[in-house]
Write a protein that holds these residues in place. Sequence first.
Motif, PDB file in Angstrom:
ATOM      1  N   LYS A 132     -61.070  47.477-111.325  1.00 57.81           N
ATOM      2  CA  LYS A 132     -61.583  46.393-110.474  1.00 57.81           C
ATOM      3  C   LYS A 132     -63.104  46.310-110.547  1.00 57.81           C
ATOM      4  N   THR A 133     -63.772  47.460-110.567  1.00 62.33           N
ATOM      5  CA  THR A 133     -65.237  47.482-110.672  1.00 62.33           C
ATOM      6  C   THR A 133     -65.686  46.812-111.962  1.00 62.33           C
ATOM      7  N   LEU A 134     -65.022  47.155-113.077  1.00 70.64           N
ATOM      8  CA  LEU A 134     -65.388  46.560-114.366  1.00 70.64           C
ATOM      9  C   LEU A 134     -65.049  45.071-114.405  1.00 70.64           C
ATOM     10  N   LEU A 135     -63.887  44.686-113.879  1.00 71.63           N
ATOM     11  CA  LEU A 135     -63.527  43.264-113.861  1.00 71.63           C
ATOM     12  C   LEU A 135     -64.551  42.456-113.072  1.00 71.63           C
ATOM     13  N   ASN A 136     -64.962  42.972-111.923  1.00 74.90           N
ATOM     14  CA  ASN A 136     -65.954  42.264-111.109  1.00 74.90           C
ATOM     15  C   ASN A 136     -67.315  42.215-111.788  1.00 74.90           C
ATOM     16  N   ARG A 137     -67.712  43.312-112.430  1.00 71.59           N
ATOM     17  CA  ARG A 137     -68.977  43.317-113.166  1.00 71.59           C
ATOM     18  C   ARG A 137     -68.952  42.271-114.282  1.00 71.59           C
ATOM     19  N   GLY A 138     -67.841  42.262-115.040  1.00 68.60           N
ATOM     20  CA  GLY A 138     -67.713  41.292-116.127  1.00 68.60           C
ATOM     21  C   GLY A 138     -67.755  39.860-115.636  1.00 68.60           C
ATOM     22  N   GLN A 139     -67.167  39.608-114.480  1.00 67.77           N
ATOM     23  CA  GLN A 139     -67.212  38.251-113.917  1.00 67.77           C
ATOM     24  C   GLN A 139     -68.635  37.923-113.449  1.00 67.77           C
ATOM     25  N   ASP A 140     -69.286  38.870-112.776  1.00 64.54           N
ATOM     26  CA  ASP A 140     -70.666  38.656-112.306  1.00 64.54           C
ATOM     27  C   ASP A 140     -71.631  38.419-113.461  1.00 64.54           C
ATOM     28  N   GLU A 141     -71.408  39.104-114.585  1.00 61.06           N
ATOM     29  CA  GLU A 141     -72.299  38.991-115.747  1.00 61.06           C
ATOM     30  C   GLU A 141     -71.823  37.936-116.746  1.00 61.06           C
ATOM     31  N   GLU A 142     -70.825  37.156-116.337  1.00 58.49           N
ATOM     32  CA  GLU A 142     -70.300  36.028-117.127  1.00 58.49           C
ATOM     33  C   GLU A 142     -69.721  36.433-118.480  1.00 58.49           C
ATOM     34  N   TRP A 143     -69.075  37.622-118.513  1.00 59.93           N
ATOM     35  CA  TRP A 143     -68.314  38.017-119.696  1.00 59.93           C
ATOM     36  C   TRP A 143     -66.991  37.276-119.689  1.00 59.93           C
ATOM     37  N   TRP A 144     -66.429  37.122-118.490  1.00 58.71           N
ATOM     38  CA  TRP A 144     -65.082  36.574-118.345  1.00 58.71           C
ATOM     39  C   TRP A 144     -64.840  36.071-116.935  1.00 58.71           C
TER      40      TRP A 144
END
Length: 158
Positions: A132-144
């Motif tokens: 969840k931490t990585l998914l949220n980071r990726g969303q915040d940083e516009e990876w996905w």
Amino acid sequence: MENAVERVKIWFRFTPREGWFPQDTEGLWAAKVGDDTACVRNVAFLQNGVAEGDVVRYRTDSDGLHWAVGRVSSAGNCTIRVVPVPTGPLGRSPQAVHQRLSAFGLGGEVFSDDFPMVAFNVPAGADFTGIKTLLNRGQDEEWWHYEVGCGTDAWWNA
């Protein structure tokens, strides 16, 4: 190893979401476990509320199609869908999405070349907090962008 007789496709009906795919059904492979029950063997791209390993009850129609009528039991797994942001650092690459999540050993399938959504099966014993931490980071940083197609209490409480 399962033989061909035990493997069935279970069909799910749902209301299409606005701005999403126009389909109102999805077929998932499953292994028969009873006369009207089967264990889901792949991850859902469109259907919510079901994960790999869940047992579902079905009815067979006059055309021989097996339609899900409800979930009998949960395996405790979760379904997560990730779509890379085309203008982000991963581009349209589902392989880059897999690479970012590889530390968690998740199995996933790619929807299509045209729409590189990756649907991941997150096993019951996985590091839900880390994922969840990585998914949220990726969303915040516009990876996905991502969504949870099927989450358990353990997932939501992590």
